[in-house]
Design a protein around this motif. Structure first.
Motif, PDB file in Angstrom:
ATOM      1  N   UNK A   1      18.393 -29.936  13.138  1.00  0.00           N
ATOM      2  CA  UNK A   1      19.640 -30.313  12.467  1.00  0.00           C
ATOM      3  C   UNK A   1      19.977 -29.346  11.341  1.00  0.00           C
ATOM      4  N   UNK A   2      18.961 -28.832  10.664  1.00  0.00           N
ATOM      5  CA  UNK A   2      19.204 -27.869   9.580  1.00  0.00           C
ATOM      6  C   UNK A   2      19.802 -26.572  10.108  1.00  0.00           C
ATOM      7  N   UNK A   3      19.594 -26.320  11.387  1.00  0.00           N
ATOM      8  CA  UNK A   3      20.187 -25.134  12.013  1.00  0.00           C
ATOM      9  C   UNK A   3      21.514 -25.455  12.686  1.00  0.00           C
ATOM     10  N   UNK A   4      21.945 -26.697  12.550  1.00  0.00           N
ATOM     11  CA  UNK A   4      23.211 -27.091  13.143  1.00  0.00           C
ATOM     12  C   UNK A   4      23.122 -27.530  14.588  1.00  0.00           C
ATOM     13  N   UNK A   5      21.906 -27.805  15.067  1.00  0.00           N
ATOM     14  CA  UNK A   5      21.724 -28.244  16.460  1.00  0.00           C
ATOM     15  C   UNK A   5      21.953 -29.752  16.546  1.00  0.00           C
ATOM     16  N   UNK A   6      22.748 -30.160  17.518  1.00  0.00           N
ATOM     17  CA  UNK A   6      22.991 -31.585  17.757  1.00  0.00           C
ATOM     18  C   UNK A   6      21.839 -32.112  18.612  1.00  0.00           C
ATOM     19  N   UNK A   7      20.907 -32.802  17.977  1.00  0.00           N
ATOM     20  CA  UNK A   7      19.686 -33.217  18.680  1.00  0.00           C
ATOM     21  C   UNK A   7      19.494 -34.721  18.640  1.00  0.00           C
ATOM     22  N   UNK A   8      18.930 -35.251  19.714  1.00  0.00           N
ATOM     23  CA  UNK A   8      18.530 -36.650  19.770  1.00  0.00           C
ATOM     24  C   UNK A   8      17.065 -36.720  20.182  1.00  0.00           C
ATOM     25  N   UNK A   9      16.372 -37.771  19.739  1.00  0.00           N
ATOM     26  CA  UNK A   9      14.944 -37.916  20.013  1.00  0.00           C
ATOM     27  C   UNK A   9      14.741 -38.942  21.121  1.00  0.00           C
ATOM     28  N   UNK A  10      13.820 -38.642  21.993  1.00  0.00           N
ATOM     29  CA  UNK A  10      13.459 -39.590  23.044  1.00  0.00           C
ATOM     30  C   UNK A  10      11.944 -39.593  23.188  1.00  0.00           C
TER      31      UNK A  10
END
Length: 211
Positions: free
Chosen positions: A143-152
């Motif tokens: 997220x700090x790099x601007x990546x839209x991430x979700x955890x699974x």
């Protein structure tokens, strides 16, 4: 085949105004793709034929090039067409040095993705594993790099980890898998299989792998 490939290479790099160099080395025991991969940002390989890979010792395996070169490799399946790579990424997060390296190497692709899923399989909590909340720290880093991430998070339930990864790739409609090569020792992976070889044997989307 080499001439046709070079024509495609020159066209693609010229179209994008990339600085590029064509190197052509004869196939055989003396060919060392890792030597050349060290001087590139990314080495791209086609998937080895699963039926012939074990019987062709002169052909260096892509995952071995990742180990020997210190550079990431992108392996493309031998079946299918992949016009877009990295719009929906899946990170096989194992909280290991190899996985961390793979994420860092894949960052130029991940920052432009529509969505990235961080998948942990049978995560170990605590300081020696994935932390208090498996996947949370690497998702924050992304997220700090601007990546839209979700955890699974999931459990293997006795299935090989490689099969779990391939199944989730299909379920999520992902077009890129990011993973570390040989999270266990190479000897152990050769003897008992392992996620690295399992994925490369049955891959359906491009795989970015680092060691």
């Amino acid at each position: 085949m080499a001439a046709k490939t070079r024509e495609m290479f020159d066209h693609a790099t010229g179209l994008r105004r990339l600085s590029a160099e064509w190197r052509e080395i004869p196939e055989g025991a003396d060919a060392d793709p890792a030597l050349h991969a060290r001087y590139a940002d990314l080495a791209i390989f086609g998937q080895l034929d699963p039926e012939r890979a074990e019987t062709e010792p002169t052909r260096q395996r892509p995952e071995h090039v990742a180990i020997a070169s210190g550079r990431p490799v992108l392996i493309v399946p031998d079946a299918g067409r992949f016009d877009n790579v990295g719009r929906r990424g899946l990170i096989a997060w194992s909280a290991t040095r190899e996985a961390a390296r793979a994420v860092a190497d894949a960052m130029p692709l991940l920052v432009s993705a529509e969505l990235v899923t961080v998948l942990t399989v049978d995560p170990r909590e605590g300081v020696g594993g994935h932390g208090e909340l498996p996947g949370a720290d690497i998702a924050l880093h992304l997220a700090r790099h601007g990546v839209k991430a979700q955890i699974e998070r999931t459990v293997s339930a006795g299935l090989p980890v490689g099969e779990v990864l391939l199944s989730r790739l299909a379920d999520l409609g992902a077009d890129l898998l990011v993973m570390g090569a040989y999270g266990h020792s190479r000897a152990r992976e050769v003897l008992f299989g392992g996620a690295t070889r399992s994925v490369l044997r049955s891959m359906t989307v491009p795989v970015l792998m680092s060691h």
